[in-house]
Structures are given as structure tokens and as C-alpha cells.
Design an enzyme around this catalytic site. Structure first.
Site, PDB file in Angstrom:
ATOM      1  N   ARG A 292       1.362 -26.780  -2.512  1.00  0.00           N
ATOM      2  CA  ARG A 292       1.448 -28.082  -3.389  1.00  0.00           C
ATOM      3  C   ARG A 292       0.383 -28.530  -4.085  1.00  0.00           C
ATOM      4  O   ARG A 292      -0.557 -27.796  -4.591  1.00  0.00           O
ATOM      5  CB  ARG A 292       2.496 -28.975  -2.904  1.00  0.00           C
ATOM      6  CG  ARG A 292       3.322 -29.670  -4.091  1.00  0.00           C
ATOM      7  CD  ARG A 292       4.360 -30.408  -3.669  1.00  0.00           C
ATOM      8  NE  ARG A 292       4.077 -31.431  -2.431  1.00  0.00           N
ATOM      9  CZ  ARG A 292       4.840 -32.416  -2.330  1.00  0.00           C
ATOM     10  NH1 ARG A 292       6.116 -32.686  -2.647  1.00  0.00           N
ATOM     11  NH2 ARG A 292       4.357 -33.352  -1.070  1.00  0.00           N
TER      12      ARG A 292
ATOM     13  N   GLY B 241      12.417 -28.598   1.143  1.00  0.00           N
ATOM     14  CA  GLY B 241      12.390 -27.076   1.236  1.00  0.00           C
ATOM     15  C   GLY B 241      12.445 -26.932   2.700  1.00  0.00           C
ATOM     16  O   GLY B 241      12.169 -27.753   3.776  1.00  0.00           O
TER      17      GLY B 241
ATOM     18  N   THR C   4       7.621 -29.252   6.691  1.00  0.00           N
ATOM     19  CA  THR C   4       7.187 -28.750   5.385  1.00  0.00           C
ATOM     20  C   THR C   4       5.677 -28.177   5.904  1.00  0.00           C
ATOM     21  O   THR C   4       5.021 -28.257   6.756  1.00  0.00           O
ATOM     22  CB  THR C   4       6.657 -29.847   4.428  1.00  0.00           C
ATOM     23  OG1 THR C   4       5.752 -29.109   3.496  1.00  0.00           O
ATOM     24  CG2 THR C   4       5.637 -30.909   5.107  1.00  0.00           C
TER      25      THR C   4
ATOM     26  N   ASP D  18       3.331 -27.407   4.073  1.00  0.00           N
ATOM     27  CA  ASP D  18       2.201 -27.939   3.150  1.00  0.00           C
ATOM     28  C   ASP D  18       1.133 -28.639   4.025  1.00  0.00           C
ATOM     29  O   ASP D  18       0.056 -28.972   3.835  1.00  0.00           O
ATOM     30  CB  ASP D  18       2.580 -28.744   1.866  1.00  0.00           C
ATOM     31  CG  ASP D  18       3.407 -27.799   1.091  1.00  0.00           C
ATOM     32  OD1 ASP D  18       3.296 -26.841   0.961  1.00  0.00           O
ATOM     33  OD2 ASP D  18       4.165 -28.540   0.260  1.00  0.00           O
TER      34      ASP D  18
ATOM     35  N   MET E 212       0.807 -21.183  -0.883  1.00  0.00           N
ATOM     36  CA  MET E 212       1.444 -22.504  -1.174  1.00  0.00           C
ATOM     37  C   MET E 212       0.710 -23.617  -0.814  1.00  0.00           C
ATOM     38  O   MET E 212      -0.663 -23.312  -0.012  1.00  0.00           O
ATOM     39  CB  MET E 212       2.725 -22.270  -0.662  1.00  0.00           C
ATOM     40  CG  MET E 212       3.552 -21.171  -1.394  1.00  0.00           C
ATOM     41  SD  MET E 212       5.146 -20.942  -0.646  1.00  0.00           S
ATOM     42  CE  MET E 212       6.122 -22.277  -1.417  1.00  0.00           C
TER      43      MET E 212
ATOM     44  N   ASP F  36       8.118 -35.519   2.110  1.00  0.00           N
ATOM     45  CA  ASP F  36       7.630 -36.969   1.599  1.00  0.00           C
ATOM     46  C   ASP F  36       9.003 -37.344   0.663  1.00  0.00           C
ATOM     47  O   ASP F  36       9.353 -38.389   0.672  1.00  0.00           O
ATOM     48  CB  ASP F  36       6.481 -37.086   0.909  1.00  0.00           C
ATOM     49  CG  ASP F  36       6.246 -36.121  -0.118  1.00  0.00           C
ATOM     50  OD1 ASP F  36       6.967 -35.277  -0.242  1.00  0.00           O
ATOM     51  OD2 ASP F  36       5.182 -36.198  -0.957  1.00  0.00           O
TER      52      ASP F  36
ATOM     53  N   ARG G 106      18.005 -28.149  17.119  1.00  0.00           N
ATOM     54  CA  ARG G 106      18.219 -27.898  18.513  1.00  0.00           C
ATOM     55  C   ARG G 106      17.802 -29.094  19.503  1.00  0.00           C
ATOM     56  O   ARG G 106      18.412 -29.566  20.474  1.00  0.00           O
ATOM     57  CB  ARG G 106      17.659 -26.650  19.108  1.00  0.00           C
ATOM     58  CG  ARG G 106      17.769 -26.434  20.564  1.00  0.00           C
ATOM     59  CD  ARG G 106      17.089 -24.950  20.498  1.00  0.00           C
ATOM     60  NE  ARG G 106      17.327 -24.419  22.113  1.00  0.00           N
ATOM     61  CZ  ARG G 106      16.176 -24.823  22.842  1.00  0.00           C
ATOM     62  NH1 ARG G 106      15.235 -25.395  22.713  1.00  0.00           N
ATOM     63  NH2 ARG G 106      16.497 -24.266  24.222  1.00  0.00           N
TER      64      ARG G 106
ATOM     65  N   ARG H 287      -6.611  -7.138   2.757  1.00  0.00           N
ATOM     66  CA  ARG H 287      -8.153  -6.555   2.769  1.00  0.00           C
ATOM     67  C   ARG H 287      -8.256  -5.262   3.051  1.00  0.00           C
ATOM     68  O   ARG H 287      -9.331  -4.583   2.474  1.00  0.00           O
ATOM     69  CB  ARG H 287      -8.579  -7.328   4.272  1.00  0.00           C
ATOM     70  CG  ARG H 287      -9.967  -7.064   4.731  1.00  0.00           C
ATOM     71  CD  ARG H 287     -11.090  -7.627   3.805  1.00  0.00           C
ATOM     72  NE  ARG H 287     -11.323  -8.778   4.066  1.00  0.00           N
ATOM     73  CZ  ARG H 287     -12.052  -9.792   3.392  1.00  0.00           C
ATOM     74  NH1 ARG H 287     -12.936  -9.139   2.386  1.00  0.00           N
ATOM     75  NH2 ARG H 287     -12.172 -11.260   3.692  1.00  0.00           N
TER      76      ARG H 287
ATOM     77  N   ASP I  87       1.233 -31.756   4.305  1.00  0.00           N
ATOM     78  CA  ASP I  87       0.871 -32.929   3.510  1.00  0.00           C
ATOM     79  C   ASP I  87       1.311 -34.270   3.798  1.00  0.00           C
ATOM     80  O   ASP I  87       1.545 -35.058   2.862  1.00  0.00           O
ATOM     81  CB  ASP I  87       1.031 -32.398   2.043  1.00  0.00           C
ATOM     82  CG  ASP I  87       2.477 -32.428   1.716  1.00  0.00           C
ATOM     83  OD1 ASP I  87       3.186 -32.380   2.576  1.00  0.00           O
ATOM     84  OD2 ASP I  87       2.806 -32.179   0.496  1.00  0.00           O
TER      85      ASP I  87
ATOM     86  N   ARG J 174      18.855 -29.922  -2.938  1.00  0.00           N
ATOM     87  CA  ARG J 174      18.471 -31.172  -3.626  1.00  0.00           C
ATOM     88  C   ARG J 174      19.712 -31.989  -4.068  1.00  0.00           C
ATOM     89  O   ARG J 174      20.563 -31.351  -4.415  1.00  0.00           O
ATOM     90  CB  ARG J 174      17.594 -30.649  -4.783  1.00  0.00           C
ATOM     91  CG  ARG J 174      16.538 -29.512  -4.469  1.00  0.00           C
ATOM     92  CD  ARG J 174      15.420 -30.515  -3.961  1.00  0.00           C
ATOM     93  NE  ARG J 174      14.289 -29.243  -3.693  1.00  0.00           N
ATOM     94  CZ  ARG J 174      13.051 -29.614  -3.129  1.00  0.00           C
ATOM     95  NH1 ARG J 174      12.821 -30.769  -2.571  1.00  0.00           N
ATOM     96  NH2 ARG J 174      12.322 -28.752  -2.844  1.00  0.00           N
TER      97      ARG J 174
END
Length: 328
Positions: A176, A15, A130, A132, A174, A107, A25, A159, A134, A76
Site C-alpha cells: 500500500r 484484506g 495485514t 503491509d 504490495m 487500520d 484458533r 532472478r 503498516d 467490506r
């Protein structure tokens, strides 16, 4: 003896995330600084297999540090998951006289790089890209900070309408299988509740908490939900449950989706990407391979790819406690 590096390749895989262009760069300009050639690989591992390469120099990456996405594209690759596919990728690198590979991704991308290194003893280095956050071995992955700012801006806007109409909003973010984005933006956005995979609040306790908020005088509420949260099958099931068990709220759902992965990278991500790119190139020139570059205690450090892949990030317990206090 470490392999002499005269030509490096860089690719982006998995992603996309803000900061990937800044990392490209940095790798390219670090190569130019050290007088080695740099090759850009288009479309990730798929491009590696097909030999979709382009020579890059310092001028070819001008004007991209502020752009989201990745100029090298990402794709992918099912074929790279096969021995035959990885053999084609290796042959492409050998044919182009490339001595090392920098992989910017998550990962899954690092798993591919690790297997590739083990099969062909080809030098690889990972840069974690990423939103995430993670990946073990770094406090921040590329794009995480930018995603936080993007989401907080969206929550602030939601809000406004929640307050105007006495509405309860479930906002899905998001992340995951982890709740790093949800926890941070929930606190920054003043959410009444934050639902993350690491903490099972439970449906009954959620309703109890929302009722408590109403009794304390709150006429509207924001609940931030990590996409991997396990309370309900999905965020719409949460809405239906609250509709059935609470009165007085007009319940709405907002799924922010892929807008979180776009946009210009923040200052933090631009600087982080620049530091990571330089560290990745210079580490490979020093004969180090099979590592991921990461930010730990403010310094650039190397973590073995195997550890980065197999490890599991931990939620910040202090932030959990702060979120409980802030939602009072």
C-alpha cells in the site's frame, strides 16, 4: 466496574492475511481454556450486522493453523460505516448476549472498532492482520513474515531467468503506502535497486544507478518496486522510461499481486498469531478494552486503538543503509 466477559465474538475484516486462521484458533482456544463461550462472526462487519454467528469450541478450529485466508471469511461493509449499520450490529451482539469483540484486521477494521466502542461503549480488542506491516504498536503484523518469504521465493525464480537472458526486471510488490515489504525482500533477494514511497530515488538517479551496475559487470538486474512508490505513475511507466533512456537491457515487468496474501503462514506468523490471540482474550478478561495487541521488543504489549490507527510506521533506516551497501 469492568464489564464481566462471559461470551466473546471474533471476526476477521479487511484484506485477508496468512495467520488469520491461527489467530481465530488462538482466540477460540483461549476462550475454552478460561471457560467462556466464543462466537465466530462470518463476513466481518457485514456478518455482525446480519447476525451471521456460529458457536465455536476448541475442536471446531482443529486443522486450521496451517491454512492461509480466513475460515470466517472477510467482507467490506458500507453499511457499518453508517450509524444505522453500527446500531444493527450492536443490536445483534446484544441479542446474542455477546460481551466483547475481537477484531482481526488492519487500520480500516480498527477504525470501525474504535468508532463502535465510542458509540456503544462495547468492549473491543484488535489483532493486527495485514501483510503491509503498516500498523503502529507492533514490530510485525500477521502475514508480514509469510509475505516476505513468498516474495523472496518469487524473486529467486525471476532472478534465474533474468540472468539467463540479460534482462532487467521491475518487480512490483504490495505494501500500500509503505515500503516495508519492498525494502526487506529487496535486500534478501539481492535487488540492485529498491523503490519505496519513503525515499524518492528519482528517474534520472535510477537510470544512473542501473548504468553504474552495468559498468561494474552486472549483466542482469532486479529492481523491487513498492506499489506505493511515487517515482512514476505506475511500474509500466518506469519500464518505458528505462527503455527510452538505457540501451542493452531487455526490460520486463512482473507484478506479483495477490499471491503475496495467500499460502500457508510461516512458523513465525503461526506463533505470533497464537500469542496475540491469547493476549487479546486475557486482556479483555482483565477489563482492558479499546486496545490492539502487538509485538514490541519480543513481548506482547497493548497499544490504544486510537494510537495504532493515527500513527505512521517508520522505515528502518539501518535497512536502507544496508541496501545501499549491498547494491554496490
Amino acid at each position: 466496574m469492568p464489564k464481566t466477559i462471559k461470551k466473546l465474538a471474533v471476526l476477521t475484516s479487511g484484506g485477508d492475511s496468512p495467520g488469520m486462521n491461527a489467530a481465530i484458533r488462538s482466540v477460540v482456544r483461549a476462550c475454552a481454556y478460561h471457560n467462556i463461550e466464543c462466537i465466530g462472526v462470518y463476513r466481518g462487519y457485514e456478518g455482525l450486522i446480519e447476525g451471521d454467528f456460529k458457536q465455536m469450541d476448541a475442536r471446531s478450529v482443529r486443522g486450521i493453523i496451517n491454512k492461509g485466508g480466513t475460515i470466517l471469511k472477510s467482507a467490506r461493509s458500507k453499511e457499518f460505516r453508517t450509524v444505522e449499520g453500527r446500531q444493527k450490529a450492536f443490536d445483534s451482539l446484544v441479542k446474542a448476549s455477546i460481551d466483547g469483540l475481537v477484531v482481526v484486521g488492519g487500520d480500516g477494521s480498527f477504525t470501525g472498532a474504535l468508532i463502535f466502542n465510542q458509540e456503544f461503549d462495547f468492549p473491543v480488542m484488535g489483532i493486527p492482520g495485514t501483510i503491509d506491516n503498516d500498523i503502529v504498536g507492533t514490530s510485525h503484523t500477521l502475514g508480514f513474515d509469510t509475505a516476505l518469504n513468498t516474495v523472496v521465493d518469487a524473486i529467486d525464480k525471476i532472478r534465474d531467468t533474468a540472468s539467463s537472458h540479460n534482462r532487467l526486471f521491475f518487480i512490483e510488490v504490495m505494501g500500500r503506502d509503505v515500503g516495508h515489504i519492498a525494502l526487506n525482500v529487496g535486500i534478501a533477494g539481492g535487488a540492485e535497486e529498491i523503490l519505496i514511497p519513503e525515499e524518492d530515488l528519482g528517474l534520472d538517479r535510477l537510470v544512473e544507478s542501473l548504468n553504474k551496475s552495468r559498468k561494474s559487470g552486472k549483466s542482469s538486474s532486479i529492481v523491487v518496486v513498492a506499489e506505493g512508490d511515487k517515482i512514476g505513475k505506475n511500474i509500466f511507466e518506469l519500464k518505458d522510461y528505462v527503455d527510452e533512456n538505457m540501451e542493452g537491457y531487455d526490460v520486463r515487468v512482473s507484478v506479483l499481486g495477490h499471491m503475496q496474501r495467500g499460502g500457508a503462514p510461516s512458523c513465525f506468523d503461526r506463533v505470533l498469531a497464537s500469542r496475540m490471540g491469547v493476549k487479546a482474550v486475557e486482556s479483555m478478561l482483565n477489563g482492558q478494552t479499546n486496545y490492539m495487541v502487538g509485538l514490541l521488543n519480543g513481548k506482547m504489549e497493548l497499544t490504544p486503538l486510537d494510537n495504532a490507527i493515527k500513527g505512521k510506521t517508520k522505515i528502518n533506516l539501518e535497512l536502507l543503509r544496508v541496501s545501499d551497501i549491498m547494491s554496490t
